[in-house]
Design an enzyme around this catalytic site. Structure first.
Site, mmCIF file in Angstrom:
data_model
loop_
_atom_site.group_PDB
_atom_site.id
_atom_site.type_symbol
_atom_site.label_atom_id
_atom_site.label_comp_id
_atom_site.label_asym_id
_atom_site.label_seq_id
_atom_site.Cartn_x
_atom_site.Cartn_y
_atom_site.Cartn_z
ATOM 1 N N ARG A 166 0.703 -0.808 -0.122
ATOM 2 C CA ARG A 166 -0.086 -0.245 -0.295
ATOM 3 C C ARG A 166 1.003 1.474 -0.374
ATOM 4 O O ARG A 166 1.760 1.217 0.400
ATOM 5 C CB ARG A 166 -0.776 0.622 1.018
ATOM 6 C CG ARG A 166 -1.535 -1.762 1.384
ATOM 7 C CD ARG A 166 -2.612 -0.777 2.890
ATOM 8 N NE ARG A 166 -3.480 -1.827 2.817
ATOM 9 C CZ ARG A 166 -3.040 -3.275 3.527
ATOM 10 N NH1 ARG A 166 -2.198 -3.436 4.082
ATOM 11 N NH2 ARG A 166 -4.312 -4.508 3.650
ATOM 12 N N LYS A 197 -2.777 -1.708 8.144
ATOM 13 C CA LYS A 197 -4.306 -1.885 8.235
ATOM 14 C C LYS A 197 -3.899 -2.695 9.519
ATOM 15 O O LYS A 197 -3.889 -3.901 9.978
ATOM 16 C CB LYS A 197 -5.114 -2.152 7.496
ATOM 17 C CG LYS A 197 -4.895 -0.824 6.223
ATOM 18 C CD LYS A 197 -6.188 -1.641 5.230
ATOM 19 C CE LYS A 197 -6.852 -0.151 3.926
ATOM 20 N NZ LYS A 197 -8.053 -0.850 3.383
ATOM 21 N N HIS A 266 -2.770 1.771 -5.892
ATOM 22 C CA HIS A 266 -3.536 0.582 -5.515
ATOM 23 C C HIS A 266 -3.406 -0.285 -6.506
ATOM 24 O O HIS A 266 -4.072 -1.391 -6.326
ATOM 25 C CB HIS A 266 -4.474 0.866 -4.287
ATOM 26 C CG HIS A 266 -4.496 0.348 -3.703
ATOM 27 N ND1 HIS A 266 -4.025 0.483 -2.799
ATOM 28 C CD2 HIS A 266 -5.816 -0.530 -4.036
ATOM 29 C CE1 HIS A 266 -4.676 -0.593 -1.939
ATOM 30 N NE2 HIS A 266 -5.743 -0.448 -2.342
ATOM 31 N N ARG A 269 -0.425 -2.520 -6.814
ATOM 32 C CA ARG A 269 -1.217 -3.529 -5.712
ATOM 33 C C ARG A 269 -2.184 -4.700 -6.511
ATOM 34 O O ARG A 269 -1.675 -5.998 -5.845
ATOM 35 C CB ARG A 269 -1.493 -3.027 -4.474
ATOM 36 C CG ARG A 269 -2.043 -3.571 -2.944
ATOM 37 C CD ARG A 269 -2.006 -3.179 -1.899
ATOM 38 N NE ARG A 269 -2.468 -3.699 -1.493
ATOM 39 C CZ ARG A 269 -2.210 -4.538 -0.228
ATOM 40 N NH1 ARG A 269 -1.191 -4.843 -0.135
ATOM 41 N NH2 ARG A 269 -3.411 -5.183 0.656
ATOM 42 N N HIS A 292 -3.904 -9.247 4.382
ATOM 43 C CA HIS A 292 -5.503 -9.316 4.483
ATOM 44 C C HIS A 292 -6.021 -9.927 5.491
ATOM 45 O O HIS A 292 -5.467 -11.021 5.440
ATOM 46 C CB HIS A 292 -6.171 -9.786 3.264
ATOM 47 C CG HIS A 292 -6.405 -9.017 1.550
ATOM 48 N ND1 HIS A 292 -6.214 -9.292 0.283
ATOM 49 C CD2 HIS A 292 -6.344 -6.988 1.741
ATOM 50 C CE1 HIS A 292 -6.495 -8.471 -0.262
ATOM 51 N NE2 HIS A 292 -5.908 -7.383 0.693
ATOM 52 N N TYR A 301 -9.525 -11.205 -6.659
ATOM 53 C CA TYR A 301 -8.763 -11.186 -7.186
ATOM 54 C C TYR A 301 -8.987 -12.479 -8.284
ATOM 55 O O TYR A 301 -8.022 -12.868 -8.818
ATOM 56 C CB TYR A 301 -7.459 -11.154 -7.034
ATOM 57 C CG TYR A 301 -7.003 -9.953 -6.254
ATOM 58 C CD1 TYR A 301 -6.221 -8.912 -7.224
ATOM 59 C CD2 TYR A 301 -7.240 -9.631 -4.260
ATOM 60 C CE1 TYR A 301 -6.292 -7.826 -6.791
ATOM 61 C CE2 TYR A 301 -6.728 -8.698 -4.132
ATOM 62 C CZ TYR A 301 -6.472 -7.408 -5.312
ATOM 63 O OH TYR A 301 -6.640 -6.033 -4.827
#
Length: 325
Positions: A166, A197, A266, A269, A292, A301
């Site tokens: 990110r 995150k 992004h 990414r 994630h 994806y």
């Protein structure tokens, strides 16, 4: 070409806020003063409350006497007006908040909006570059300009695409580990340690091209970085790069490389994840590399991968398209 608005249009007075009934105004003041919501949120809620009052007046029914069937009918009316699912969800959220507050105040016994949901919005697929586009961008060498900035920008692109970082993780990287470092790189171990995150740390392998680009940048970084600056990537002023500066430089570099789309961090990414999944088929590994928390987030994806397969099928299979007669 789009027609330019005339001066009278551009200089028009802003639309005044909707007038609310006293009981709604009292709730709105609660949001503004006690909850301290942002001006944009307040504007949307005020508009939604005015719409609720208009619906109640048109039927007519007192706001305190509204029932779930009223709410469902009014939500259907919003849908008939071609409002997007997201807009309907905002309206219902504002209405729900009002009745929740009235419930705490003893004005109503039941929240009529509970259980009423907006239509599901289609989730757009994340935009990713093709493999050829991503490689072309990563290997692009612009002519002219500052050699220091070219080396820095090349390393940035290689890290974004090669590690799936990110942009916040990228700009948070320090040259080396230390007290207070959000993230750092280990050239000897070819690893990027980042803070993602939810303040979750993860380690991502750095591929050979990215490692080469990083070594080239670090060899020159001292000529640009301010004394004592720990950041891996610095600006012309010698201080840590910001998210917006990375976005701006990447957009410029993509245009110079001739990419036919707006490229942002992004997107690289997304490209990293999509291309890795196409090659490996290992969804769990891609989840770990992206950081994630849930594999459901990574599963988007697989839809990108199916799009790729569908394009290959349409282009190559003799039965994919009906032949013209």
């Amino acid at each position: 070409a789009c027609a330019r608005p005339d001066r009278a249009t551009t200089m028009a007075e802003p639309v005044p806020p909707a007038t609310l009934e006293p009981e709604l105004e009292r709730y709105f003041e609660h949001l503004r003063v006690e909850r301290r919501l942002a001006p944009r949120s307040l504007a949307m809620i005020r508009s939604a409350l005015a719409g609720l009052a208009a619906q109640a007046a048109a039927h007519p029914v007192a706001l305190q006497k509204v029932q779930p069937h009223h709410i469902r009918r009014w939500a259907a009316a919003l849908r008939d007006r071609q409002l997007a699912p997201r807009s309907i969800a905002i309206e219902l959220s504002a209405w729900r908040g009002l009745y929740r507050w009235w419930g705490r105040e003893g004005v109503v016994a039941v929240n009529p909006v509970d259980g009423v949901r907006a239509p599901k919005a289609a989730k757009p697929l994340p935009k990713a570059l093709s493999v050829d586009q991503a490689v072309a961008l990563a290997s692009f060498e612009p002519e002219g300009g500052d050699a220091l900035l070219r080396a820095r920008d090349h390393a940035i692109v290689e890290l974004l695409y090669g590690c799936g970082l990110r942009v916040g993780e990228l700009v948070g990287l320090d040259l080396r580990a230390g007290d207070g470092a959000a993230g750092w790189i280990d050239l000897d171990d070819a690893t990027a340690h980042v803070l993602g995150k939810g303040s979750k740390r993860r380690s991502v392998p750095i591929g050979a091209p990215a490692l080469q680009a990083l070594r080239a940048w670090i060899a020159q970084r001292g000529a640009l970085a301010a004394a004592g600056e720990p950041a891996l990537f610095v600006s012309r002023r010698g201080t840590r790069l910001t998210d917006s500066q990375v976005r701006s430089r990447l957009r410029t570099q993509a245009l110079q490389a001739g990419l036919p789309t707006h490229v942002h961090p992004h997107m690289l990414r997304h490209s990293f994840a999509s291309h890795l999944l196409q090659s490996s088929g290992d969804l769990r590994a891609v989840q770990e590399l992206l950081g994630h928390a849930s594999i459901a987030t990574t599963q988007v994806y697989t839809r990108l991968d199916f799009q790729h397969l569908a394009k290959v099928y349409d282009a190559a299979h003799p039965r994919a398209k009906p032949k013209s007669t």
